[in-house]
Design an enzyme around this catalytic site. Structure first.
Site, PDB file in Angstrom:
ATOM      1  N   ARG A 115       0.841  -1.201   0.000  1.00 16.87           N
ATOM      2  CA  ARG A 115       0.000   0.000   0.000  1.00 16.87           C
ATOM      3  C   ARG A 115       0.865   1.236   0.000  1.00 16.87           C
ATOM      4  O   ARG A 115       1.768   1.370   0.821  1.00 16.87           O
ATOM      5  CB  ARG A 115      -0.893   0.040   1.225  1.00 16.87           C
ATOM      6  CG  ARG A 115      -1.986  -0.962   1.109  1.00 16.87           C
ATOM      7  CD  ARG A 115      -3.090  -0.723   2.079  1.00 16.87           C
ATOM      8  NE  ARG A 115      -3.902  -1.927   2.104  1.00 16.87           N
ATOM      9  CZ  ARG A 115      -4.667  -2.293   3.116  1.00 16.87           C
ATOM     10  NH1 ARG A 115      -4.751  -1.521   4.184  1.00 16.87           N
ATOM     11  NH2 ARG A 115      -5.370  -3.386   3.059  1.00 16.87           N
ATOM     12  N   SER A 166      -8.041  -0.982   0.788  1.00 19.82           N
ATOM     13  CA  SER A 166      -9.045  -1.270   1.808  1.00 19.82           C
ATOM     14  C   SER A 166      -9.768  -0.015   2.293  1.00 19.82           C
ATOM     15  O   SER A 166     -10.398   0.670   1.515  1.00 19.82           O
ATOM     16  CB  SER A 166      -8.385  -2.027   2.959  1.00 19.82           C
ATOM     17  OG  SER A 166      -9.349  -2.488   3.851  1.00 19.82           O
ATOM     18  N   HIS A 167      -9.605   0.295   3.554  1.00 19.90           N
ATOM     19  CA  HIS A 167     -10.340   1.394   4.176  1.00 19.90           C
ATOM     20  C   HIS A 167      -9.597   2.724   4.076  1.00 19.90           C
ATOM     21  O   HIS A 167     -10.070   3.734   4.586  1.00 19.90           O
ATOM     22  CB  HIS A 167     -10.554   1.039   5.641  1.00 19.90           C
ATOM     23  CG  HIS A 167      -9.278   0.592   6.286  1.00 19.90           C
ATOM     24  ND1 HIS A 167      -8.727  -0.639   6.025  1.00 19.90           N
ATOM     25  CD2 HIS A 167      -8.425   1.219   7.101  1.00 19.90           C
ATOM     26  CE1 HIS A 167      -7.590  -0.758   6.675  1.00 19.90           C
ATOM     27  NE2 HIS A 167      -7.377   0.355   7.339  1.00 19.90           N
ATOM     28  N   ASP A 196     -16.386  -1.561   4.205  1.00 21.80           N
ATOM     29  CA  ASP A 196     -15.272  -0.665   3.882  1.00 21.80           C
ATOM     30  C   ASP A 196     -15.005  -0.566   2.380  1.00 21.80           C
ATOM     31  O   ASP A 196     -15.783  -1.060   1.566  1.00 21.80           O
ATOM     32  CB  ASP A 196     -14.004  -1.099   4.625  1.00 21.80           C
ATOM     33  CG  ASP A 196     -13.431  -2.384   4.052  1.00 21.80           C
ATOM     34  OD1 ASP A 196     -14.221  -3.193   3.535  1.00 21.80           O
ATOM     35  OD2 ASP A 196     -12.195  -2.566   4.106  1.00 21.80           O
ATOM     36  N   ASP A 248     -13.111  -2.002   0.177  1.00 20.67           N
ATOM     37  CA  ASP A 248     -13.090  -3.194  -0.674  1.00 20.67           C
ATOM     38  C   ASP A 248     -14.063  -4.278  -0.213  1.00 20.67           C
ATOM     39  O   ASP A 248     -14.039  -5.393  -0.727  1.00 20.67           O
ATOM     40  CB  ASP A 248     -11.668  -3.765  -0.761  1.00 20.67           C
ATOM     41  CG  ASP A 248     -11.139  -4.202   0.594  1.00 20.67           C
ATOM     42  OD1 ASP A 248     -11.549  -3.611   1.615  1.00 20.67           O
ATOM     43  OD2 ASP A 248     -10.324  -5.136   0.649  1.00 20.67           O
ATOM     44  N   ASP A 277     -14.500  -6.003   2.640  1.00 23.69           N
ATOM     45  CA  ASP A 277     -14.216  -7.136   3.527  1.00 23.69           C
ATOM     46  C   ASP A 277     -14.478  -6.825   4.998  1.00 23.69           C
ATOM     47  O   ASP A 277     -14.571  -7.736   5.811  1.00 23.69           O
ATOM     48  CB  ASP A 277     -12.799  -7.699   3.306  1.00 23.69           C
ATOM     49  CG  ASP A 277     -11.707  -6.672   3.503  1.00 23.69           C
ATOM     50  OD1 ASP A 277     -12.027  -5.494   3.775  1.00 23.69           O
ATOM     51  OD2 ASP A 277     -10.519  -7.042   3.375  1.00 23.69           O
ATOM     52  N   ARG A 278     -14.606  -5.553   5.346  1.00 26.34           N
ATOM     53  CA  ARG A 278     -14.892  -5.223   6.754  1.00 26.34           C
ATOM     54  C   ARG A 278     -16.384  -4.974   6.972  1.00 26.34           C
ATOM     55  O   ARG A 278     -17.106  -4.661   6.026  1.00 26.34           O
ATOM     56  CB  ARG A 278     -14.150  -3.954   7.172  1.00 26.34           C
ATOM     57  CG  ARG A 278     -12.662  -4.113   7.184  1.00 26.34           C
ATOM     58  CD  ARG A 278     -11.992  -2.884   7.764  1.00 26.34           C
ATOM     59  NE  ARG A 278     -10.570  -3.142   7.895  1.00 26.34           N
ATOM     60  CZ  ARG A 278      -9.748  -2.429   8.633  1.00 26.34           C
ATOM     61  NH1 ARG A 278     -10.184  -1.373   9.295  1.00 26.34           N
ATOM     62  NH2 ARG A 278      -8.466  -2.732   8.707  1.00 26.34           N
ATOM     63  N   GLU A 315     -11.369 -10.661  13.417  1.00 24.42           N
ATOM     64  CA  GLU A 315     -10.401  -9.727  13.970  1.00 24.42           C
ATOM     65  C   GLU A 315     -11.161  -8.556  14.583  1.00 24.42           C
ATOM     66  O   GLU A 315     -12.250  -8.198  14.129  1.00 24.42           O
ATOM     67  CB  GLU A 315      -9.495  -9.194  12.873  1.00 24.42           C
ATOM     68  CG  GLU A 315      -8.608 -10.237  12.246  1.00 24.42           C
ATOM     69  CD  GLU A 315      -7.521  -9.584  11.399  1.00 24.42           C
ATOM     70  OE1 GLU A 315      -6.421  -9.382  11.923  1.00 24.42           O
ATOM     71  OE2 GLU A 315      -7.791  -9.250  10.234  1.00 24.42           O
ATOM     72  N   SER A 349     -10.573  -5.644  14.175  1.00 24.44           N
ATOM     73  CA  SER A 349     -10.584  -4.528  13.227  1.00 24.44           C
ATOM     74  C   SER A 349     -11.744  -4.638  12.243  1.00 24.44           C
ATOM     75  O   SER A 349     -11.581  -4.372  11.057  1.00 24.44           O
ATOM     76  CB  SER A 349      -9.263  -4.497  12.484  1.00 24.44           C
ATOM     77  OG  SER A 349      -8.991  -5.774  11.930  1.00 24.44           O
ATOM     78  N   LYS A 358     -11.844 -12.041   4.754  1.00 21.86           N
ATOM     79  CA  LYS A 358     -12.957 -11.624   5.586  1.00 21.86           C
ATOM     80  C   LYS A 358     -14.039 -11.059   4.674  1.00 21.86           C
ATOM     81  O   LYS A 358     -13.766 -10.700   3.535  1.00 21.86           O
ATOM     82  CB  LYS A 358     -12.506 -10.626   6.641  1.00 21.86           C
ATOM     83  CG  LYS A 358     -11.828  -9.391   6.110  1.00 21.86           C
ATOM     84  CD  LYS A 358     -11.247  -8.612   7.273  1.00 21.86           C
ATOM     85  CE  LYS A 358     -10.470  -7.399   6.797  1.00 21.86           C
ATOM     86  NZ  LYS A 358      -9.045  -7.477   7.153  1.00 21.86           N
ATOM     87  N   ARG A 375      -0.882   0.906  17.767  1.00 27.81           N
ATOM     88  CA  ARG A 375      -2.188   0.424  18.201  1.00 27.81           C
ATOM     89  C   ARG A 375      -2.063  -0.124  19.613  1.00 27.81           C
ATOM     90  O   ARG A 375      -1.193  -0.949  19.894  1.00 27.81           O
ATOM     91  CB  ARG A 375      -2.699  -0.682  17.278  1.00 27.81           C
ATOM     92  CG  ARG A 375      -2.786  -0.292  15.810  1.00 27.81           C
ATOM     93  CD  ARG A 375      -3.831  -1.127  15.083  1.00 27.81           C
ATOM     94  NE  ARG A 375      -3.738  -1.027  13.645  1.00 27.81           N
ATOM     95  CZ  ARG A 375      -4.141   0.001  12.907  1.00 27.81           C
ATOM     96  NH1 ARG A 375      -4.648   1.073  13.485  1.00 27.81           N
ATOM     97  NH2 ARG A 375      -4.032  -0.008  11.590  1.00 27.81           N
TER      98      ARG A 375
HETATM   99  C1  G1P Z   1      -5.159  -3.666  10.003  1.00 24.73           C
HETATM  100  C2  G1P Z   1      -5.911  -4.446  11.049  1.00 24.73           C
HETATM  101  C3  G1P Z   1      -5.837  -5.921  10.750  1.00 24.73           C
HETATM  102  C4  G1P Z   1      -6.349  -6.200   9.343  1.00 24.73           C
HETATM  103  C5  G1P Z   1      -5.611  -5.330   8.349  1.00 24.73           C
HETATM  104  C6  G1P Z   1      -6.177  -5.469   6.952  1.00 24.73           C
HETATM  105  O1  G1P Z   1      -3.809  -4.029  10.025  1.00 24.73           O
HETATM  106  O2  G1P Z   1      -5.419  -4.177  12.334  1.00 24.73           O
HETATM  107  O3  G1P Z   1      -6.579  -6.626  11.704  1.00 24.73           O
HETATM  108  O4  G1P Z   1      -6.179  -7.541   9.014  1.00 24.73           O
HETATM  109  O5  G1P Z   1      -5.701  -3.954   8.733  1.00 24.73           O
HETATM  110  O6  G1P Z   1      -7.518  -5.080   6.877  1.00 24.73           O
HETATM  111  P1  G1P Z   1      -2.686  -3.154  10.776  1.00 24.73           P
HETATM  112  O7  G1P Z   1      -2.775  -1.768  10.210  1.00 24.73           O
HETATM  113  O8  G1P Z   1      -3.055  -3.165  12.226  1.00 24.73           O
HETATM  114  O9  G1P Z   1      -1.395  -3.860  10.488  1.00 24.73           O
HETATM  115 ZN    ZN Z   2     -10.808  -3.951   3.530  1.00 24.95          ZN
END
Ligand code: G1P
Ligand code: ZN
Length: 544
Positions: free
Chosen positions: A22, A113-114, A278, A280, A282-283, A364, A366, A377, A497
């Site tokens: 990313r 993703s988000h 989110d 994409d 998956d959340r 998770e 998250s 997910k 985190r």
């Molecule tokens: C974060 C979330 C993790 C999730 C990932 C991808 O990763 O904490 O649970 O699998 O996004 O969606 P992190 O930024 O903490 O490494």
């Molecule tokens: Zn995502």
């Protein structure tokens, strides 16, 4: 048609994180940047010639351009066929579903993703293997190693493919099939859930839901499934038109970024059920009327109610959660008498457990929940799971959660994020914590005594691979925990985190605000890790 071999030089920063590579869009737009990474993926694979690759993304800015490049590179690297979602769009769960259904060699998913999108936003690319799940660490490490030595990539000189038109075309000797983005996924959902009962619930007139797609990829999926197939009234799905920049928003389904949905559910005469997903797809976030379900509780409740959902009624092989996720699901597993696995953060660690049929459900903290139906997910899957539970139990979301706590106790839980911290300062904080680990055992902090502390290390029970340094955790004798780790998905500076959890068995104490219930642990975590001192931040940037 001509295959060009283009000379290039390695980029030093193409190490995949928790979920693929990313970066800012502007980084991906640098000359050869995307091509280098794609060629590094192909170079790390064996035996794909003539095979099928699935390609799609969340529709964010740069999705279409990246797909055209990938198609020409896949052709030059001798893939036999590419399945690509119409308009270049596939949600991450749909991509996983399509890889599995077509027994593809693998897939390339384009998403951050988000993270926000648009020309100034983020972009991402991730490789998934033939089981439909994210490449395991040995593959992502090989890709990274290759990206550091790459000298050339292969690309076909060919016209762009019309991504909007369903059907088949040729790019050199490779076939490109533009497929409907929704159909296969919607069929899979219908095979798992009691659509008749959910249809009945959504058309009964006494139940209302609101689904916020946050202008991201689930819009078309949610319209097709909830409104067209399950009969929910038009307007049930809000922000359902995917936009390249997500309308300028942050497509992350939590209480902070999905505030429009939160306002609706917490308003007067709000609907009975609310959900968001989110960028994409998956959340997921699950809300009842004036009620928030934490993702950790959601996983536990899904596990506890799986017996009433058709796709899962024959029983669960086991459950799995990432280490920082609350231990609520552990209690359900113990109650049913099945194994509960604790993995490092990131969905890729669940793949082996699902393939080996050691776990059926995973989650998770998250906002990620899923099952063995795919290897990612799955946001809308979680929403449908909840709708199925609601349709059968005929209770409100809040009643279901309260009853769950009464049976199993409540795991108060919160995550505090400190974003855009200077990387060196964040690393110093973790180094300092690691050095404290040997001194913590047995120490008393007010009413909390440290039972155990370590930097989490995971040995995969299926292939024996070991992943070290996955987060510093401090466990207390009463079952409470504090966990610290650095994000592996950010693109700017470091994100610390802090995960906090405390267990409360007594229903008389189940109505506290989590920040209140966790207040002592919050103070304690600063005392131990000196968060303010190291990060320079007074308070967290996001609390979920
Ligand atoms: C974060 C979330 C993790 C999730 C990932 C991808 O990763 O904490 O649970 O699998 O996004 O969606 P992190 O930024 O903490 O490494
Ligand atoms: Zn995502």
């Amino acid at each position: 048609m001509n295959i060009k071999i283009v000379s290039t030089q390695p980029f030093a920063d193409q190490k995949p994180g928790t979920s693929g590579l990313r970066k800012r869009v502007t980084v991906f737009q640098e000359l050869h940047y995307l091509e280098n990474f794609v060629q590094s993926i192909f170079d790390s694979l064996e035996g794909y010639q003539g095979q099928t690759l699935v390609v799609g993304g969340d529709g964010r800015y740069y999705n279409r351009q990246a797909i055209q490049t990938i198609l020409k590179m896949a052709a030059a690297n001798e893939f036999g066929r590419v399945l690509v979602g119409q308009g270049g769009v596939l949600s991450t769960p749909a991509a996983s579903c399509i890889i599995r259904k077509n027994q593809a060699f693998g897939g390339i998913i384009l998403s951050a993703s988000h993270n926000p999108g648009g020309p100034e936003g983020d972009f991402g690319i991730k490789y998934n293997i033939s089981n439909g799940g994210p490449a395991p660490e040995k593959v992502t490490e090989a890709i990274y190693a290759r990206s550091k030595t790459i000298t050339a990539y292969r690309i076909l000189e060919a016209a762009d493919v019309n991504l909007d038109q369903l059907g088949t075309s040729q790019v050199g000797s490779m076939t490109v099939q533009v497929i409907d983005s929704v159909t296969d996924y919607a069929q899979l959902m219908e095979s798992l859930f009691d659509f008749d009962r959910i249809h009945h619930l959504l058309t009964s007139g006494s139940f209302r839901m609101c689904m916020d797609s946050l202008h991201a990829v689930t819009g078309p999926y949610a319209h097709a499934i909830f409104e067209q197939r399950l009969g929910a009234p038009a307007g049930t799905v809000i922000n359902g038109i995917p936009l390249e920049d997500f309308g300028g928003g942050h497509p992350d389904p939590n209480l902070v970024y999905a505030h429009e949905l939160v306002d609706i559910l917490y308003g007067e005469q709000g609907p009975d059920f609310g959900a968001a997903s989110d960028g994409d797809g998956d959340r997921n976030m699950i809300l009842g009327r004036k009620f928030f379900v934490t993702p950790s509780d959601s996983l536990a409740i899904i596990a506890a109610n799986a017996n009433i959902v058709p796709g899962y009624s024959s029983g669960l092989a086991g459950v799995a959660r990432s280490m920082p996720t609350s231990q609520a699901v552990d209690r359900v597993a113990a109650h049913i008498g099945i194994d509960c696995y604790e993995t490092p953060t990131g969905w890729k660690f669940f793949g082996n457990l699902l393939d080996a049929n050691k776990a059926t459900l995973c989650g998770e903290e998250s906002f990620g929940t899923g099952s063995n139906h795919i290897r990612e997910k799955d946001g809308l899957w979680a929403v449908l799971f909840w709708l199925n539970i609601l349709a059968v139990r005929q209770q409100s979301v809040e009643q279901i959660v309260q009853e769950h706590w009464k049976t199993y106790g409540r795991n108060y839980y919160s995550r505090h994020d400190y974003e855009e911290v200077d990387t060196e300062r964040a690393n110093n904080l973790i180094t300092n914590l690691r050095s404290l680990i040997p001194t913590l055992k047995g120490k008393q902090f007010g009413r909390y005594q440290v039972e155990y502390s370590d930097d989490f290390s995971y040995t995969d029970p299926v292939d024996g691979s070991v992943s070290q340094k996955q987060g510093v955790r401090i466990l207390f004798t009463d079952g409470s925990r504090i966990v610290f780790r650095l994000s592996g998905t950010g693109t700017q500076g470091a994100t610390l985190r802090l995960y906090l959890e405390s267990y409360e068995p007594d229903p008389a104490n189940h109505a506290l605000d989590p920040q209140q219930a966790l207040a002592t642990l919050i103070t304690l975590s600063d005392e131990i890790a000196q968060i303010h001192h190291f990060t320079g931040l007074e308070k967290p940037t996001v609390i979920t």
